[in-house]
Design a protein around this motif. Structure first.
Motif, short mmCIF file in Angstrom:
data_model
loop_
_atom_site.label_atom_id
_atom_site.label_comp_id
_atom_site.label_asym_id
_atom_site.label_seq_id
_atom_site.Cartn_x
_atom_site.Cartn_y
_atom_site.Cartn_z
N LYS A 14 18.47 -12.64 20.97
CA LYS A 14 19.94 -12.83 21.59
C LYS A 14 20.71 -11.47 21.36
O LYS A 14 21.58 -11.10 22.27
CB LYS A 14 20.60 -14.04 20.66
CG LYS A 14 21.89 -14.34 21.05
CD LYS A 14 22.13 -15.45 20.17
CE LYS A 14 23.86 -15.43 19.91
NZ LYS A 14 23.95 -16.46 18.82
N LEU A 43 19.44 -9.21 24.59
CA LEU A 43 19.12 -10.22 26.02
C LEU A 43 19.64 -9.35 26.81
O LEU A 43 19.09 -9.54 28.04
CB LEU A 43 19.88 -11.55 25.62
CG LEU A 43 19.86 -12.42 27.05
CD1 LEU A 43 18.47 -12.78 27.27
CD2 LEU A 43 20.62 -13.75 26.78
N GLY A 44 20.97 -8.62 26.79
CA GLY A 44 21.60 -7.89 27.83
C GLY A 44 20.48 -6.68 28.39
O GLY A 44 20.33 -6.54 29.62
N ALA A 97 24.11 -9.80 34.95
CA ALA A 97 23.94 -10.86 33.88
C ALA A 97 23.67 -10.03 32.75
O ALA A 97 24.20 -10.12 31.63
CB ALA A 97 22.76 -11.93 34.18
N PHE A 120 25.83 -9.57 29.43
CA PHE A 120 25.39 -10.10 28.23
C PHE A 120 25.40 -8.94 27.00
O PHE A 120 25.65 -9.21 25.72
CB PHE A 120 24.19 -10.81 28.08
CG PHE A 120 24.30 -12.33 28.61
CD1 PHE A 120 24.85 -13.20 27.82
CD2 PHE A 120 23.43 -12.60 29.67
CE1 PHE A 120 24.72 -14.53 28.19
CE2 PHE A 120 23.39 -14.00 30.20
CZ PHE A 120 24.51 -15.02 29.44
N HIS A 121 25.20 -7.60 27.55
CA HIS A 121 25.06 -6.62 26.66
C HIS A 121 26.42 -6.40 26.13
O HIS A 121 26.96 -6.14 24.97
CB HIS A 121 24.67 -5.40 27.46
CG HIS A 121 24.69 -4.14 26.48
ND1 HIS A 121 23.71 -4.30 25.47
CD2 HIS A 121 25.14 -3.04 26.60
CE1 HIS A 121 23.91 -3.11 24.88
NE2 HIS A 121 24.74 -2.13 25.64
N ARG A 132 28.95 -8.61 26.13
CA ARG A 132 29.31 -9.61 25.03
C ARG A 132 28.77 -9.59 23.78
O ARG A 132 29.36 -9.72 22.49
CB ARG A 132 28.86 -10.82 25.70
CG ARG A 132 29.24 -12.10 25.08
CD ARG A 132 29.02 -13.53 25.67
NE ARG A 132 29.07 -14.48 24.97
CZ ARG A 132 28.00 -15.23 24.77
NH1 ARG A 132 27.16 -15.32 25.53
NH2 ARG A 132 28.14 -16.46 23.98
N SER A 133 27.56 -8.86 23.62
CA SER A 133 27.00 -8.64 22.22
C SER A 133 27.65 -7.43 21.37
O SER A 133 27.72 -7.56 20.23
CB SER A 133 25.45 -8.60 22.39
OG SER A 133 25.19 -7.20 22.93
#
Length: 59
Positions: A5, A8-9, A44, A48-49, A51-52
Motif C-alpha cells: 500500500k 502502490l503509487g 493513478a 496514489f503516491h 496520497r501516501s
C-alpha cells in the motif's frame, strides 16, 4: 499489505512506463487503448503516491 500500500503509487508508475515502452518496441503504438492504459496507470500512480506522502506527514 501495508508495504504494498505504501509503494502502490511507484509500482503503478513503473507499470505504466513498462506498458508505454512495450507498445513502442512492439510497434503497437497505433492502438489507443494500450497508450491510454499506460497513461492512466501513470496518472493513478502519481495520485496514489501523493496520497501516501500526505498520509505520512504530520502536517
Amino acid at each position: 499489505m501495508t508495504i504494498i500500500k505504501h509503494y502502490l503509487g511507484i509500482i503503478l508508475i513503473i507499470l505504466g512506463a513498462i506498458v508505454l515502452i512495450a507498445t513502442r518496441f512492439s510497434s503497437l503504438a497505433t492502438h489507443n487503448w494500450l497508450l491510454l492504459s499506460g497513461f492512466f496507470l501513470i496518472v493513478a500512480g502519481i495520485f496514489f503516491h501523493i496520497r501516501s506522502i500526505k498520509h505520512e506527514s504530520n502536517y
